[in-house]
Design a protein around this motif. Structure first.
Motif, mmCIF file in Angstrom:
data_model
loop_
_atom_site.group_PDB
_atom_site.id
_atom_site.type_symbol
_atom_site.label_atom_id
_atom_site.label_comp_id
_atom_site.label_asym_id
_atom_site.label_seq_id
_atom_site.Cartn_x
_atom_site.Cartn_y
_atom_site.Cartn_z
ATOM 1 N N TYR A 74 0.810 -1.228 0.000
ATOM 2 C CA TYR A 74 0.000 0.000 0.000
ATOM 3 C C TYR A 74 0.842 1.276 0.000
ATOM 4 O O TYR A 74 0.330 2.359 0.297
ATOM 5 C CB TYR A 74 -0.965 -0.001 1.200
ATOM 6 N N GLY A 75 2.110 1.117 -0.340
ATOM 7 C CA GLY A 75 2.941 2.320 -0.484
ATOM 8 C C GLY A 75 3.163 3.051 0.830
ATOM 9 O O GLY A 75 3.159 4.283 0.886
ATOM 10 N N LEU A 76 3.299 2.287 1.910
ATOM 11 C CA LEU A 76 3.420 2.911 3.231
ATOM 12 C C LEU A 76 4.857 2.935 3.758
ATOM 13 O O LEU A 76 5.121 3.542 4.801
ATOM 14 C CB LEU A 76 2.550 2.148 4.247
ATOM 15 N N VAL A 77 5.764 2.279 3.029
ATOM 16 C CA VAL A 77 7.134 2.194 3.544
ATOM 17 C C VAL A 77 7.695 3.605 3.693
ATOM 18 O O VAL A 77 7.591 4.428 2.782
ATOM 19 C CB VAL A 77 8.031 1.342 2.608
ATOM 20 N N GLY A 78 8.228 3.876 4.874
ATOM 21 C CA GLY A 78 8.782 5.205 5.134
ATOM 22 C C GLY A 78 7.763 6.190 5.680
ATOM 23 O O GLY A 78 8.122 7.210 6.259
ATOM 24 N N LEU A 79 6.461 5.905 5.516
ATOM 25 C CA LEU A 79 5.428 6.845 5.993
ATOM 26 C C LEU A 79 5.009 6.562 7.430
ATOM 27 O O LEU A 79 4.290 7.356 8.038
ATOM 28 C CB LEU A 79 4.190 6.778 5.091
ATOM 29 N N VAL A 80 5.395 5.394 7.928
ATOM 30 C CA VAL A 80 5.094 5.043 9.327
ATOM 31 C C VAL A 80 6.387 4.545 9.967
ATOM 32 O O VAL A 80 7.299 4.110 9.250
ATOM 33 C CB VAL A 80 4.000 3.946 9.417
ATOM 34 N N PRO A 81 6.477 4.586 11.302
ATOM 35 C CA PRO A 81 7.681 4.049 11.949
ATOM 36 C C PRO A 81 7.912 2.607 11.505
ATOM 37 O O PRO A 81 6.947 1.885 11.216
ATOM 38 C CB PRO A 81 7.344 4.118 13.443
ATOM 39 N N ASP A 82 9.144 2.193 11.480
ATOM 40 C CA ASP A 82 9.472 0.891 10.906
ATOM 41 C C ASP A 82 9.315 -0.235 11.920
ATOM 42 O O ASP A 82 10.256 -0.948 12.258
ATOM 43 C CB ASP A 82 10.899 0.929 10.336
ATOM 44 N N VAL A 83 8.092 -0.365 12.421
ATOM 45 C CA VAL A 83 7.765 -1.420 13.392
ATOM 46 C C VAL A 83 6.431 -2.016 12.958
ATOM 47 O O VAL A 83 5.741 -1.442 12.119
ATOM 48 C CB VAL A 83 7.573 -0.840 14.817
ATOM 49 N N THR A 84 6.084 -3.170 13.527
ATOM 50 C CA THR A 84 4.715 -3.691 13.355
ATOM 51 C C THR A 84 4.218 -4.037 14.746
ATOM 52 O O THR A 84 4.641 -5.027 15.342
ATOM 53 C CB THR A 84 4.683 -4.928 12.441
ATOM 54 N N GLU A 85 3.349 -3.174 15.273
ATOM 55 C CA GLU A 85 2.888 -3.366 16.652
ATOM 56 C C GLU A 85 1.564 -4.126 16.692
ATOM 57 O O GLU A 85 0.790 -4.088 15.735
ATOM 58 C CB GLU A 85 2.705 -2.000 17.332
ATOM 59 N N THR A 86 1.286 -4.740 17.839
ATOM 60 C CA THR A 86 -0.034 -5.356 18.041
ATOM 61 C C THR A 86 -0.998 -4.284 18.527
ATOM 62 O O THR A 86 -0.582 -3.219 19.002
ATOM 63 C CB THR A 86 0.026 -6.451 19.117
ATOM 64 N N GLU A 87 -2.294 -4.606 18.461
ATOM 65 C CA GLU A 87 -3.302 -3.678 18.983
ATOM 66 C C GLU A 87 -3.047 -3.407 20.471
ATOM 67 O O GLU A 87 -3.246 -2.294 20.949
ATOM 68 C CB GLU A 87 -4.709 -4.245 18.820
ATOM 69 N N ASP A 88 -2.641 -4.453 21.190
ATOM 70 C CA ASP A 88 -2.484 -4.276 22.635
ATOM 71 C C ASP A 88 -1.342 -3.325 22.988
ATOM 72 O O ASP A 88 -1.450 -2.547 23.940
ATOM 73 C CB ASP A 88 -2.318 -5.624 23.326
ATOM 74 N N ILE A 89 -0.281 -3.361 22.213
ATOM 75 C CA ILE A 89 0.801 -2.395 22.448
ATOM 76 C C ILE A 89 0.276 -0.984 22.147
ATOM 77 O O ILE A 89 0.554 -0.035 22.886
ATOM 78 C CB ILE A 89 2.016 -2.714 21.536
ATOM 79 N N GLN A 90 -0.500 -0.866 21.094
ATOM 80 C CA GLN A 90 -1.041 0.461 20.764
ATOM 81 C C GLN A 90 -1.948 0.979 21.892
ATOM 82 O O GLN A 90 -1.905 2.152 22.233
ATOM 83 C CB GLN A 90 -1.821 0.406 19.445
ATOM 84 N N VAL A 91 -2.765 0.064 22.454
ATOM 85 C CA VAL A 91 -3.637 0.480 23.564
ATOM 86 C C VAL A 91 -2.785 0.946 24.745
ATOM 87 O O VAL A 91 -3.099 1.953 25.403
ATOM 88 C CB VAL A 91 -4.601 -0.659 23.989
ATOM 89 N N GLN A 92 -1.685 0.233 24.968
ATOM 90 C CA GLN A 92 -0.785 0.622 26.074
ATOM 91 C C GLN A 92 -0.324 2.080 25.896
ATOM 92 O O GLN A 92 -0.275 2.843 26.855
ATOM 93 C CB GLN A 92 0.423 -0.305 26.029
#
Ligand code: OAA
Ligand code: MG
Length: 548
Positions: free
Chosen positions: A29-47
């Motif tokens: 989806y052409g997102l490389v570089g547009l978001v931090p270079d991690v893949t987080e779970t929903e639970d980490i995001q909630v944290q």
């Protein structure tokens, strides 16, 4: 199928996964570089959300933060609030929502829902077509005429349809893409807002009821054409508009009024459990209302239907319900009453003294729907405790300062005899070595569940029986040990499961009444569960569901 790419995808709050996009999705989806270079779970995001919420010092600050979150990541918003409903309900809803509404024009950031002004008469159908979703199942609509206990606040009332619909999802799992909050702008008589440069509504006073209703007619009819599967939920109109509009449409369209029917349902649930605690039946009780507007009238009507189910005639049921408003006791010599109030105006000498009315009528239950804080004074609580072993005291007005009395006042002034609930959540009260648990008699136990039942069954009409069934279902789910501590309602921590069970019972009734528009399933709870929204990111390809 098309889908959004790159920055457009990140700006789409339905599809955005923020820091949770997978490597594969980032590439695709052409997102490389547009978001931090991690893949987080929903639970980490909630944290992270919880950490940021922790830095806010007020509930209004937390409300604004959460609405911002919703504006850029819907899944994460719902995941957060559904992770701890007891904590978040008072922030996204009553009582914080009251403050948010009073300041709505000041804290406004992004549009949400639709604004339909009476100046657009004749064009409503075209305007509804501007909404990006084509399959809308619920419109929650207000004209801001009577928001909570705050009165006419015009366009600032838009916070309420927004908040109510969030609870369809947060409490009962109705998927959010089917929900449309709506403000029907017919002006306001609120001088303060008319002069506020940041006010977001029409700067004109309200029209006659006739002009308003003809505009509402156009709206309701347009909805049938543009969104044929849609149920219209009326919320926070003035008492007489609420009652009149409900009567105008209820037999013709799929509509209900939450303040009339939903509030009645939840209070009825509390009355059912109060009777359980006392070992009586609803029909053994005598009821005195303080306030005779939409909530009072709706409740009295539903209560009388429930009493008729217990074997009373309608006249007998109505004779057990008394009402008292700003002009005193409703009694047969009063000349200022609407027809829908006259049925509760019994033969009694006129009085403007609520304590005297209690002493002469000897109600077993007093119900505050007055919107005026502190009206259940010490003298009132002592009077009703004087004529009852276990007086039932329901102080339903909100937000908090509008409650007729607090939990602590009710338990202390009644010397621990009161069975009490309020419209907002009060903390437990310790009195004479006992701990009392005040319940929150809020319609959020009812309307999301009824909504879920309507959603799943595609019910063609909404009936009072559905709210009575919901009331029984909610009441039945309070465990005996909590009932013994005076708790009339289920705990909010388990609200999703409570509402799924409630929705299933209402859905059975919808099928039994022949109002369903889908095939009857074998297992109703499983059927409801199939419809429940989960706050999880869609699998990759589902991103393609961007609104057409
Ligand atoms: O929103 C609430 O908390 C209850 C309600 O419907 C009202 O007060 O109008
Ligand atoms: Mg309301």
């Amino acid at each position: 199928m098309s889908h959004k790419n790159g920055i457009d995808l990140l700006r789409d709050s339905f599809a955005n996964k923020s820091t949770a996009f997978t490597e594969d999705e980032k590439e695709r989806y052409g997102l490389v570089g547009l978001v931090p270079d991690v893949t987080e779970t929903e639970d980490i995001q909630v944290q992270r959300v919880l950490l940021q919420l922790g830095t806010k010092s007020t509930d209004l600050g937390r409300y604004i933060y959460l609405i911002d979150l919703l504006d850029h990541n819907e899944t994460l918003f719902y995941r957060t609030i559904m992770s701890d409903p007891a904590r978040f309900l008072p922030i996204i809803y009553d009582p914080t929502i009251g403050e948010a509404c009073l300041k709505f024009g000041h804290i406004y950031r992004q549009p949400r829902g639709m604004y339909l002004s009476i100046t657009r008469r004749g064009k409503v159908k075209e305007i509804l077509k501007n909404w990006p979703q084509k399959d809308v199942r619920f419109i929650c609509v207000t004209d801001g005429g009577r928001i909570l206990g705050l009165g006419d606040i015009g366009a600032n009332g838009m916070g309420i349809p927004i908040g109510k619909l969030q609870l369809y999802t947060g409490c009962a799992g109705v998927p959010p893409q089917y929900l449309l909050p709506m403000y029907l702008d017919a002006g306001t008589n609120n001088e303060q807002y008319l002069h506020d440069p940041l006010y977001l509504g029409l700067r004109q006073t309200r029209p006659s009821a006739e002009a308003l209703y003809s505009f509402v007619d156009e709206f309701v009819e347009a909805v049938q054409e543009v969104f044929p599967k849609c149920c219209i939920h009326f919320e926070d109109w003035t008492g007489s508009d609420a009652v009149h509009l409900l009567e105008r449409y209820r037999d013709k369209y799929c509509v209900y009024n939450d303040d009339v029917q939903g509030t009645a349902g939840i209070v009825l649930a509390g009355m059912i459990n109060a009777a359980k605690i006392k070992g009586t039946k609803l029909s053994d009780e005598k009821y005195l209302f303080l306030g005779a507007s939409s909530a009072g009238i709706g409740l009295a009507g539903l209560l009388c239907s429930a009493l008729v189910k217990e074997g009373l005639t309608l006249e007998q049921a109505q004779s057990q319900v008394y009402m008292f408003d700003v002009n005193g006791l409703l009694e047969s010599t009063r000349t200022d009453l609407f027809d829908f109030q006259k049925i509760y105006a019994h033969k009694h000498k006129p009085t403007r003294d609520f304590v005297a009315a209690i002493e002469s009528i000897r109600p077993t239950t007093i119900i505050g729907v007055s919107t005026v804080g502190g009206t259940f004074t010490q003298a009132v609580v002592e009077a009703v405790s004087g004529v009852n072993e276990r007086p039932v005291i329901l102080a339903l007005s909100n937000p908090t300062e509008h409650a007729e009395c607090t939990a602590e006042q009710a338990y202390t002034w009644s010397k621990g005899k009161a069975i009490y609930a309020a419209g907002v959540q009060f903390p437990p009260v310790h009195f004479n070595g006992q701990t009392f648990l005040p319940g929150q008699a809020n319609n959020f136990y009812i309307f999301p569940a009824v909504g879920m039942a309507i959603f799943a069954t595609q019910a063609s009409r909404v009936t009072d029986e559905m709210f009575i069934e919901a009331a029984h279902a909610v009441a039945d789910q309070v465990p005996p040990d909590l009932l013994n501590q005076g708790l009339l309602y289920p705990l909010q921590s388990g609200i999703l499961e409570i509402e799924i069970q409630t929705a299933a019972r209402v859905a059975i009734l919808v099928f039994d009444s022949g109002l369903a528009r889908v095939k009857r399933p074998k297992d109703m709870v499983a059927f409801i569960r199939e419809h429940v929204y989960k706050p999880e990111y869609a699998a990759e390809l589902a991103i393609e569901t961007t609104p057409a």
